[in-house]
Write a protein that holds these residues in place. Structure first.
Motif, short mmCIF file in Angstrom:
data_model
loop_
_atom_site.label_atom_id
_atom_site.label_comp_id
_atom_site.label_asym_id
_atom_site.label_seq_id
_atom_site.Cartn_x
_atom_site.Cartn_y
_atom_site.Cartn_z
N PRO A 141 0.71 -1.42 0.11
CA PRO A 141 0.02 0.13 0.07
C PRO A 141 0.82 1.36 0.08
CG PRO A 141 -0.53 -1.23 1.89
CD PRO A 141 0.81 -1.98 1.32
N CYS A 142 0.42 2.33 -0.70
CA CYS A 142 1.41 3.79 -0.91
C CYS A 142 1.30 4.12 0.47
CB CYS A 142 0.38 4.43 -1.61
SG CYS A 142 1.21 6.28 -2.01
N PRO A 143 2.44 4.62 0.99
CA PRO A 143 2.52 5.49 2.27
C PRO A 143 1.67 6.56 2.45
CG PRO A 143 4.82 4.99 1.38
CD PRO A 143 3.73 4.52 0.44
N LEU A 144 1.30 7.33 1.53
CA LEU A 144 0.33 8.22 1.26
C LEU A 144 -0.97 7.75 1.81
CD1 LEU A 144 -0.60 11.25 1.09
CD2 LEU A 144 -1.11 10.84 -1.54
N LEU A 145 -1.45 6.60 1.37
CA LEU A 145 -2.82 5.81 1.69
C LEU A 145 -2.89 5.84 3.16
CD1 LEU A 145 -5.57 4.57 1.13
CD2 LEU A 145 -4.40 2.71 0.29
N LYS A 146 -1.76 5.20 3.49
CA LYS A 146 -1.58 4.68 5.23
C LYS A 146 -1.88 6.04 5.92
CE LYS A 146 1.27 0.85 5.01
NZ LYS A 146 2.63 0.34 5.47
N LYS A 147 -1.02 7.20 5.46
CA LYS A 147 -1.05 8.40 6.24
C LYS A 147 -2.45 9.09 6.31
CE LYS A 147 1.61 12.52 5.52
NZ LYS A 147 2.93 12.95 5.22
N MET A 148 -3.20 8.95 5.24
CA MET A 148 -4.50 9.58 5.19
C MET A 148 -5.37 8.78 6.12
SD MET A 148 -4.68 11.00 1.33
CE MET A 148 -6.43 11.69 1.35
N VAL A 149 -5.50 7.34 6.12
CA VAL A 149 -6.13 6.45 6.89
C VAL A 149 -5.81 7.04 8.57
CG1 VAL A 149 -6.93 4.21 7.85
CG2 VAL A 149 -6.47 4.81 5.41
N ALA A 150 -4.53 7.04 8.82
CA ALA A 150 -4.11 7.57 10.17
C ALA A 150 -4.54 8.86 10.44
CB ALA A 150 -2.67 7.47 10.21
N ALA A 151 -4.94 9.59 9.72
CA ALA A 151 -5.62 11.03 9.94
C ALA A 151 -6.85 10.97 9.72
CB ALA A 151 -4.83 12.07 8.86
#
Ligand code: NAI
Length: 283
Positions: free
Chosen positions: A258-268
């Motif tokens: 999974p793209c790190p940006l996808l992970k970051k947006m879910v965390a946010a």
């Protein structure tokens, strides 16, 4: 086996749509979620979507009223009727939560009932282990359920021929087009769709183009009805992430990371439409 009484567990994005199509096609539906507010919201979404179908002359006023009458709401899976013939689970895309639910249902429901999961990617074979595996199947509807024709019917390792045939006939009775799929990560739809969405997120992450332009390329260049980032917002970024994780772990292949940006947006908690913001903003 004649399917009359149905239960849909989880009244979120998918659950309310699934309840809508079953009730519209004369099934008696129990719509189950964890609290009353979620159920009230689900019913108002169903009503709004029926009004939209009425305005487009897809259904009549009488069909709208009968559909609403065919739905009973219940809090907690324990409230399900013992004699329910067919159960469709549409709770969070989390394996432990789904296993816990099926284990609980198994104890309180008649033994002839069929259990179906609307999971986007979790192994049907694994989920079936806590119940009667021959009576367990995947029934994967597409979003928005009242509009989309496709249903993937996924055979687990031990799904019986009878369970498969009943589920296929059920999908046809809902005016849907069933496609038979075997139980491998992401089935067909998400194995192909999600890596495309993930790649669009990588393109944004690497600064190749703006979110709007990435979507424009896919809409105007490939004739997709909506761009991949708009679609990701529509599906829910948390759902997209968990599907990518299932593909990544299931195939042990780095092409599915999974793209790190996808992970970051879910965390946010920027999950797309349902939280008002994802790649785009919503009112
Ligand atoms: P959602 O987050 O909109 O709704 C899930 C609902 O389940 C919530 O209302 C929650 O309160 C309820 N819930 C959770 N645990 C529960 C329990 N133990 N008992 C009763 N209710 C419970 O999720 P969404 O998007 O509707 O997804 C549901 C399932 O459908 C997931 O497995 C997902 O992968 C799958 N799916 C989602 C699609 C999408 O476009 N969102 C498309 C196709 C499948």
């Amino acid at each position: 086996m004649d399917i009359k009484k149905v239960a849909v567990i989880g009244a979120g994005t998918m659950g309310n749509g699934i309840a809508h199509v079953f009730a519209l096609n004369s099934y008696n539906v129990q719509l189950i979620d964890q609290d009353n507010l979620l159920l009230t919201n689900a019913l108002s979404t169903i009503k709004k979507n029926l009004d939209r179908q009425l305005a487009k002359n897809i259904i009549t006023e009488e069909q709208k009223n009968t559909t609403l009458k065919n739905i009973t709401t219940k809090i907690g899976y324990e409230a399900i009727d013992y004699d329910t013939d067919f159960i469709i689970e549409a709770i969070y895309e989390n394996k432990e939560s789904k296993l816990f639910l099926f284990k609980g249902l198994e104890k309180i429901i008649k033994k002839e009932s069929i259990f179906a999961s609307n999971t986007s990617s979790i192994s049907i074979t694994e989920l079936s282990r806590v119940c009667r595996p021959d009576r367990f199947i995947g029934m994967h509807f597409m979003n928005p359920v009242p509009v989309m024709k496709l249903v993937e019917i996924i055979r687990g390792y031990s799904t019986s021929e009878q369970t498969f045939n009943i589920t296929k006939e059920l999908a046809v009775s809902l005016n849907k087009e069933p496609v038979e799929v075997h139980d491998y990560p992401g089935f067909i739809s998400n194995r192909i769709l999600m890596p495309m969405i993930n790649e669009a997120i990588f393109a944004l992450y690497e600064g190749v183009a703006t979110a709007k332009d990435i979507d424009t390329v896919m809409r105007l260049g490939m004739n997709h009805p909506m761009g991949p980032l708009t679609l990701a917002d529509f599906i829910g970024l948390d759902v997209c992430l968990s599907i990518m994780e299932v593909l990544y772990n299931g195939f042990n292949d780095s092409k599915y990371r999974p793209c790190p940006l996808l992970k970051k947006m879910v965390a946010a908690n920027k999950l797309g439409r349902k939280t008002g913001e994802g790649f785009f903003k919503y009112d």
